[in-house]
Scaffold this active site. Structure first.
Site, PDB file in Angstrom:
ATOM      1  N   LYS A 140       0.815  -1.210  -0.172  1.00 47.41           N
ATOM      2  CA  LYS A 140      -0.160   0.335  -0.484  1.00 47.41           C
ATOM      3  C   LYS A 140       0.783   1.172   0.340  1.00 47.41           C
ATOM      4  O   LYS A 140       1.608   1.000   0.910  1.00 47.41           O
ATOM      5  CB  LYS A 140      -0.773  -0.149   1.140  1.00 47.41           C
ATOM      6  CG  LYS A 140      -2.056  -1.629   1.356  1.00 47.41           C
ATOM      7  CD  LYS A 140      -2.551  -1.247   2.787  1.00 47.41           C
ATOM      8  CE  LYS A 140      -3.588  -2.281   2.896  1.00 47.41           C
ATOM      9  NZ  LYS A 140      -5.472  -2.106   1.361  1.00 47.41           N
TER      10      LYS A 140
ATOM     11  N   ARG B 292      -9.349 -12.690   1.674  1.00 46.04           N
ATOM     12  CA  ARG B 292     -10.188 -13.603   1.103  1.00 46.04           C
ATOM     13  C   ARG B 292      -9.163 -15.387   0.593  1.00 46.04           C
ATOM     14  O   ARG B 292      -9.814 -15.837   1.017  1.00 46.04           O
ATOM     15  CB  ARG B 292     -10.327 -13.028  -0.807  1.00 46.04           C
ATOM     16  CG  ARG B 292      -9.390 -13.095  -1.322  1.00 46.04           C
ATOM     17  CD  ARG B 292      -9.934 -13.160  -2.237  1.00 46.04           C
ATOM     18  NE  ARG B 292     -10.348 -10.757  -2.268  1.00 46.04           N
ATOM     19  CZ  ARG B 292     -10.538 -10.302  -3.606  1.00 46.04           C
ATOM     20  NH1 ARG B 292     -10.590 -10.536  -4.342  1.00 46.04           N
ATOM     21  NH2 ARG B 292     -10.526  -8.721  -2.711  1.00 46.04           N
TER      22      ARG B 292
END
Length: 513
Positions: free
Chosen positions: A280, A355
């Site tokens: 990020k 996920r």
């Protein structure tokens, strides 16, 4: 019980049922009356109504904004009128009562009250049938303080208790829900070293000591690699630092009597998300210690269940706790990793790590669910930026076909609307499964594209398709509902706002229905 757990639970303000209107008067043990009502005419107690009506004739704020009135003869000499704005607006929901309650209780606290009496007159509109309970829970949200602040400043609860006038049975549910929400807020909102995977697991163990919840923690490196390969891939770079090692927390509640339904929850607990090798950038790493809101909410749900002790239900949860670290051993895009279900997963972006964690958890739950009575599976996660782009502060429900046939998302949405935790219902489409198909056939499924979910079409829907395939759920007829809470896990400032524990209250209601 350890000092940590005492710190957490001692900060909860208890709610007390009060059945007599006599409690509004001086000498009954309460020191303020806080009225939450759409209009002054809705107030049923003549003494309060008369005083408020007279005050409104000389101060137009009364009945329009939250106001403290001098009230000789009433509890503590304090009367706080906090109006519910625009209750007739058909687009509004019960959260307007929550907003008014927070304003009213804040005034009571600032005025020096320690045992306010909450008065929420019943109204005929069915949208507001749980207004008193929602208002009470809103007071808990308003009064909670971060764990770090409580410890650093030796904070104690600012109120000794809150009375619920004209309530004979609400306090048990509210106290249980708030106990769960205190735990969930602490788990979600505490900084990443204190609430590392290890710290999170320890906090849970302490919180469930001497309860009806069976708890176990998987912390052995070899077992994590074998049984949770996708989760271990996310945490691969963290294994080099012992205090950052992943954990899986298993929780189980079995109610008395014949079990009629079994609920399974997978909670995403990424205790810090750097994005991994797809790091990020541009300041977007701030606040990523809150990427554990799903696991926190599920832990809080189990806490509430341990207090209410509903009969005829079994609830099983797995919390995947992992730090998505950067380092020379970090997993990278293009790797192919076999999931617990034996599905070969091609990594599309290491910042789509949640996920992967959930897929392994769901696979374990899938195996157990096939042996249980009337099973339903859920994943709860701060999963995508897309759900925030699409729905703002509302969580999304994405269900498989079997859950849709059973009306799971519809029930959650209807319940959440009445309890101040509204959802948006999304649905899976063929394109979502096409999105996660590996086009060259080397892998069984692709975790994601290589762009941010917030700029990807159907960015919060297609991860549910991945979860179904990667966990092996697609090969069963089990009902599964994915709950993306990325926009609702905290309020206000998305980086440092107060955790909400959303959707704990709704899940609790659905569990005990």
């Amino acid at each position: 019980m350890t000092q940590i757990n005492q710190t957490a639970q001692a900060f909860q303000v208890p709610f007390i049922d009060v059945t007599s209107d006599e409690a509004i008067f001086e000498g009954e043990g309460w020191d303020a009356v806080v009225v939450i009502a759409p209009t002054l005419a809705d107030i049923k107690q003549d003494e309060i109504n008369l005083l408020a009506s007279h005050a409104s004739q000389i101060d137009q704020r009364v009945g329009n904004t939250a106001t403290l009135l001098l009230a000789p003869g009433l509890a503590g000499g304090r009367l706080i009128i906090s109006p519910v704005a625009d209750a007739d607006n058909t687009y509004n929901d019960v959260r307007i009562f929550a907003k008014a309650a927070r304003e009213g209780i804040a005034i009571a606290k600032a005025a020096g009250a320690t045992k306010p009496l909450l008065v929420v007159p019943a109204v005929s509109d069915t949208r507001y049938q749980h207004a008193q309970q929602v208002a009470a829970l809103a007071c808990g949200q308003e009064l909670w303080q971060p764990l770090e602040a409580r410890e650093a400043k030796s904070l104690t609860p600012s109120l000794a208790a809150i009375g619920l006038l004209n309530s004979a049975s609400h306090s048990m549910l509210i106290n249980a829900a708030e106990s769960g929400r205190v735990l969930a807020r602490d788990l979600c909102g505490t900084e990443p070293e204190r609430m590392s995977a290890m710290g999170f697991a320890k906090y849970c163990v302490d919180a469930f000591a001497d309860s009806d919840i069976a708890i176990s923690v998987i912390d052995q490196v070899e077992q994590l690699h074998t049984d949770y390969p996708l989760l271990s891939a996310v945490g691969r770079s963290s294994f080099g630092v012992e205090r950052h090692h992943p954990r899986v927390v298993k929780l189980e509640y079995i109610g008395e009597g014949t079990i009629t339904k079994t609920l399974f929850f997978a909670g995403k607990g990424v205790v810090y998300d750097t994005g991994g090798a797809d790091i990020k950038v541009a300041g977007s790493m701030a606040g990523m210690s809150r990427d554990k809101g799903g696991a926190a909410a599920v832990a809080g749900l189990m806490k509430a269940l341990s207090i209410i002790k509903p009969k005829g239900i079994k609830v099983v949860a797995e919390l995947g706790l992992v730090r998505n670290s950067i380092g020379s051993d970090a997993f990278v895009t293009d790797e192919i990793i076999s999931s617990h279900a034996g599905m070969r997963v091609r990594i599309g972006n290491t910042d789509a790590e949640g996920r992967l964690v959930l897929a392994d958890l769901l696979s374990h739950l899938r195996v157990q669910a096939q042996r249980e009575v009337n099973p339903q599976l859920f994943s709860v996660a701060t999963l995508t930026g897309h759900v925030v782009r699409a729905y703002g502060g509302y969580p999304a429900l994405v269900e498989n076909d079997e859950a849709k046939k059973q009306g799971v998302a519809l029930l959650l949405a209807q319940t959440g609307e009445l309890w101040g935790e509204p959802f948006e219902v999304s649905r899976l489409r063929p394109e979502d499964f096409e999105k996660v198909a590996d086009k060259n056939g080397v892998a069984d499924v692709v975790s994601s594209n290589n762009g941010p979910s917030s700029i990807t079409a159907r960015g919060h829907q297609y991860p549910a398709a991945f979860l179904i395939n990667a966990s092996g759920l697609g090969q069963t007829s089990l009902p599964f509902t994915h709950i993306d809470i990325a926009g609702s896990a905290v309020e206000g400032d998305p980086l440092y706002g107060k955790p909400t524990a959303n959707p704990l209250v709704t899940l609790l209601q659905v569990a005990v229905l």
